[in-house]
Design a protein around this motif. Sequence first.
Motif, PDB file in Angstrom:
ATOM      1  N   UNK A  46     -44.494 -19.305  -7.785  1.00 53.24           N
ATOM      2  CA  UNK A  46     -43.423 -18.348  -7.492  1.00 53.24           C
ATOM      3  C   UNK A  46     -44.000 -16.974  -7.149  1.00 53.24           C
ATOM      4  N   UNK A  47     -43.172 -16.158  -6.581  1.00 57.24           N
ATOM      5  CA  UNK A  47     -43.584 -14.806  -6.220  1.00 57.24           C
ATOM      6  C   UNK A  47     -43.906 -14.021  -7.490  1.00 57.24           C
ATOM      7  N   UNK A  48     -45.004 -13.312  -7.500  1.00 55.40           N
ATOM      8  CA  UNK A  48     -45.480 -12.578  -8.668  1.00 55.40           C
ATOM      9  C   UNK A  48     -45.357 -11.084  -8.365  1.00 55.40           C
ATOM     10  N   UNK A  96     -49.388 -10.618   0.706  1.00 53.77           N
ATOM     11  CA  UNK A  96     -50.302 -11.732   0.427  1.00 53.77           C
ATOM     12  C   UNK A  96     -49.689 -12.692  -0.584  1.00 53.77           C
ATOM     13  N   UNK A  97     -49.045 -12.164  -1.604  1.00 49.64           N
ATOM     14  CA  UNK A  97     -48.415 -13.029  -2.595  1.00 49.64           C
ATOM     15  C   UNK A  97     -47.227 -13.771  -1.995  1.00 49.64           C
ATOM     16  N   UNK A  98     -46.491 -13.113  -1.111  1.00 52.61           N
ATOM     17  CA  UNK A  98     -45.380 -13.793  -0.436  1.00 52.61           C
ATOM     18  C   UNK A  98     -45.909 -14.933   0.435  1.00 52.61           C
ATOM     19  N   UNK A  99     -47.013 -14.699   1.142  1.00 54.43           N
ATOM     20  CA  UNK A  99     -47.602 -15.739   1.983  1.00 54.43           C
ATOM     21  C   UNK A  99     -48.069 -16.928   1.139  1.00 54.43           C
ATOM     22  N   UNK A 100     -48.598 -16.638  -0.051  1.00 57.72           N
ATOM     23  CA  UNK A 100     -49.074 -17.712  -0.916  1.00 57.72           C
ATOM     24  C   UNK A 100     -47.909 -18.504  -1.516  1.00 57.72           C
TER      25      UNK A 100
END
Length: 161
Positions: A70-72, A122-126
């Motif tokens: 999930x998004x962090x 970057x976290x959204x892409x992951x």
Amino acid sequence: MLEPPYQPSNPLPHRPSAAQDSSRPVNGCLDVLLGLLLVVLEGLICAGVPYYLILARWDPDGREPTRPPPMYWTPVLVLGGIAAAICLLAVVLIRANRPWAGAVQILAALLLCVVAALIGHEDYRRSHPASASAPSYDPGRPGDRCLSGGGDNRECLDSFS
């Protein structure tokens, strides 16, 4: 001798103007040094964020996740809060007649906002990986020439034999 009524008996002391003040260049240098010192201290505070990110994402079990994480939002919110505090400090410095230190703080806050946006992206892409692309239509292959869309594979194969 009597003083004229329009002159105060206790005049205010004379203050030199900014052009006459010889200590202003020294204060300007100290102003810039204060801004840079604050940026170094803020950098030390923000240096703990990457370590926190590494430790928060570390999984001691080592199991492979079946779905994307999930998004962090924690690092984005922490860096945004630090940037807001830096902006508040910049306003205080500018109001305290330290314009160079305030300007340096504003630049540091802008840089921190860019870093927070990059981390968030970057976290959204992951957490939202690109889906597997559908096979493209290649007119050179004979099996892809069935354009009716209503039949099964047998119908397409029979139409070109």
